[in-house]
Design an enzyme around this catalytic site. Sequence first.
Site: not given
Ligand SMILES: CCCCCCCC/C=C\C/C=C/C(=O)SCCNC(=O)CCNC(=O)[C@H](O)C(C)(C)COP(=O)(O)OP(=O)(O)OC[C@H]1O[C@@H](n2cnc3c(N)ncnc32)[C@H](O)[C@@H]1OP(=O)(O)O
Ligand SMILES: Cc1cc2nc3c(=O)[nH]c(=O)nc-3n(C[C@H](O)[C@H](O)[C@H](O)COP(=O)(O)OP(=O)(O)OC[C@H]3O[C@@H](n4cnc5c(N)ncnc54)[C@H](O)[C@@H]3O)c2cc1C
Length: 627
Positions: A137, A177, A310, A401, A424, A426
């Site tokens: 993503q 990942g 300790r 230490g 997942e 920020d």
């Molecule tokens: C056994 C399990 C083992 C698990 C293994 C884990 C390993 C973990 C290690 C690493 C893996 C990492 C993976 C990743 O990082 S994957 C990528 C993760 N990325 C993110 O999390 C991105 C974060 N950003 C967002 O989620 C969205 O951009 C947003 C929510 C910040 C904004 O979304 P947007 O579409 O712009 O929505 P709005 O803010 O405009 O809101 C509109 C409306 O929708 C509601 N809403 C938003 N998100 C959700 C949701 N997830 N579910 C339900 N509803 C949602 C929001 O509340 C608004 O509602 P309204 O106010 O009523 O209009």
């Molecule tokens: C170890 C690791 C594993 C990962 N694994 C995956 C994976 O498997 N799949 C995948 O798709 N992604 C993965 N990611 C990516 C991860 O999901 C993103 O890095 C994370 O969602 C944060 O987004 P960004 O990097 O764009 O941060 P940014 O949004 O650029 O954050 C930078 C700064 O801006 C601030 N900021 C951003 N928007 C706003 C706002 N609207 N208002 C105020 N402050 C704001 C944040 O708070 C932060 O301080 C991984 C990242 C890491 C570090």
Amino acid sequence: MEGVDHLAHERNKSEFDVDAMKIVWAGSPHAFDVSDRISKLVASDPGFRKDNRSTLSRKELFKNTLRKAAYAWKTIVDLRLSEEEAAKLRFYVDEPAFTDLHWGMFIPAIKGQGTEEQQQKWLPLAYKMQIIGCYAQTELGHGSNVQGLETTATFDPQTDEFIIHSPTLTSSKWWPGGLGKVATHAIAYARLIVGGREHGVNGFIVQLRSLEDHSPLLGITVGDIGMKFGNGAYNTMDNGVLRFDHVRIPRNQMLMRVSQVTCEGKYKQSDVPRQLVYGTMVYVRQTIVADASCALSRAVCIATRYSAVRRQFGSQNGGPETQVIDYKTQQSRLFPLLASAYAFRFIGEWLKWLYADVTQRLQANDFSTLPEAHACTAGLKSLTTTATADGIEECRKLCGGHGYLCSSGLPELFAVYVPACTYEGDNTVLLLQVARFLMKTVSQLGSSKKPVGTIAYMTRVEHLMQCRCGVQRGFAELSVDLVEAAVAHCQLIVVSKFIEKLQQEIPGKGVKQQLEVLCNIYALFLLHKHQGDFLSTGCITPKHAALANDELRSLYSQVRPNAIALVDAFNYTDHYLGSILGCYDGNVYPKLYEAAWKDPLNESVVPDGYHQYIRPLLKQEIRTARL
Ligand SMILES: CCCCCCCC/C=C\C/C=C/C(=O)SCCNC(=O)CCNC(=O)[C@H](O)C(C)(C)COP(=O)(O)OP(=O)(O)OC[C@H]1O[C@@H](n2cnc3c(N)ncnc32)[C@H](O)[C@@H]1OP(=O)(O)O
Ligand SMILES: Cc1cc2nc3c(=O)[nH]c(=O)nc-3n(C[C@H](O)[C@H](O)[C@H](O)COP(=O)(O)OP(=O)(O)OC[C@H]3O[C@@H](n4cnc5c(N)ncnc54)[C@H](O)[C@@H]3O)c2cc1C
């Protein structure tokens, strides 16, 4: 001496049934049995050794991770482990690897966003690991802002295919990942374009590599993004970069539970909220809360056992020095973290129930609790990961230490854990989602829509809406305060669910009493930490604040005799803890001393480089006039 329990005197002080607490911590007798059995299986198998990681190069480290992942899979198959046992085995192997994303995101994404037909086609391949998936993503230019993603998926009605393309450098997938060197398939998130019109971000199953020779397919450029924080840590994971050059996939590889595209090129949005496309992130966020209690409890176990071992200062008439765990300052830093570990365990249990409940409702097209589930998973993921990352660092400092040695297990635990505050979602961005949810709730006060569940308490702020007090400034302008309000809201949920847990039947002598002490520590520590807010809003008086502080000190004294037993209840093997300071028998000093000599640097008494660099230095003829 080996075999002697240097913490026996501490364990004898315990005032409760530790075995019963082990069941509470595990969640049930069955869960304890699986956990105990699998953790010992992993600890006893040399194929899962992890004490050599800090001496390996990145390539050796990564290859070792592949070996372990393959060995774990062979163990799972040979022993016919259940899904629950297999998940526990991967947990106790304790090494970030591509399998986390295959099982933790790729499969849940297909289950949550795929149609029945797509699930039937792809899940059997994934469950047998005949394909290895990742969740692609995030891009180089966008992570938080999912709607800002640039990768495109353009429907070609001529061929009934989607063309997946990376139009700009910033559209390169970046971070996923398992992507860099291992995944054969990705769930790639891209902007859907049909007939020249955009329809938002959707998920697409894209094959990346040949299943014959693992080479990238035509149009696919893929690799690892390079070294990350810390030496070993997350460098066992191949977080990758991926670019698409007009890659064609069949139409039926767009995940179509939420939106569909017909072979005629018609776009259809199901009558489900668009946000279900984000469902996998919600699922993982709730698992991350449970993981927080595991990571924090590991650090607290190490710091508590070492604090009892300790001794420093306080010797009377030549007697033993004082155990540092007896210092009030050590207790005031350590015991709130111990309480937090238990608090996060129980909130993780509740969140797992909430997620299962919302998933069941979604299957019946009941979306009523989706906003609350989003707010709770986002907010609690943010709160628990921030507190856990800070808590692991505090535990390192609590060990002085020796906490800075790799053999303490704490630097590695910190380095592996801290990205949880970012991935997942920020943590600040997620708290803003909670703030948005709270403001929407406030705006609906006074209407027929009454707040229920975790926001039921907000009926009490209704008077604020009626007097319309305060200057109506924008959300962005007040976002700092709103984020603080979001944290307070989440903390209220944690405390409430801890109290609810105590209203359940909790077997075992003294177990409930210990949990009540920990619950009171968690709550009063928050009151003490944020007493400025409570005082300035008139919620408490200065006298209340003083009473809370006095009670905290008393509670620390009540925990003190039970501290070692409370961390024994986590039931972690020395292998899983990976810490000399946290070893069960407390025999720290001989183990520290022995470990030092195993460092490769001590393979020779005269270091490599002496003759080249040091000797010429020492033997220099020319000396400065001053010497
Ligand atoms: C056994 C399990 C083992 C698990 C293994 C884990 C390993 C973990 C290690 C690493 C893996 C990492 C993976 C990743 O990082 S994957 C990528 C993760 N990325 C993110 O999390 C991105 C974060 N950003 C967002 O989620 C969205 O951009 C947003 C929510 C910040 C904004 O979304 P947007 O579409 O712009 O929505 P709005 O803010 O405009 O809101 C509109 C409306 O929708 C509601 N809403 C938003 N998100 C959700 C949701 N997830 N579910 C339900 N509803 C949602 C929001 O509340 C608004 O509602 P309204 O106010 O009523 O209009
Ligand atoms: C170890 C690791 C594993 C990962 N694994 C995956 C994976 O498997 N799949 C995948 O798709 N992604 C993965 N990611 C990516 C991860 O999901 C993103 O890095 C994370 O969602 C944060 O987004 P960004 O990097 O764009 O941060 P940014 O949004 O650029 O954050 C930078 C700064 O801006 C601030 N900021 C951003 N928007 C706003 C706002 N609207 N208002 C105020 N402050 C704001 C944040 O708070 C932060 O301080 C991984 C990242 C890491 C570090």
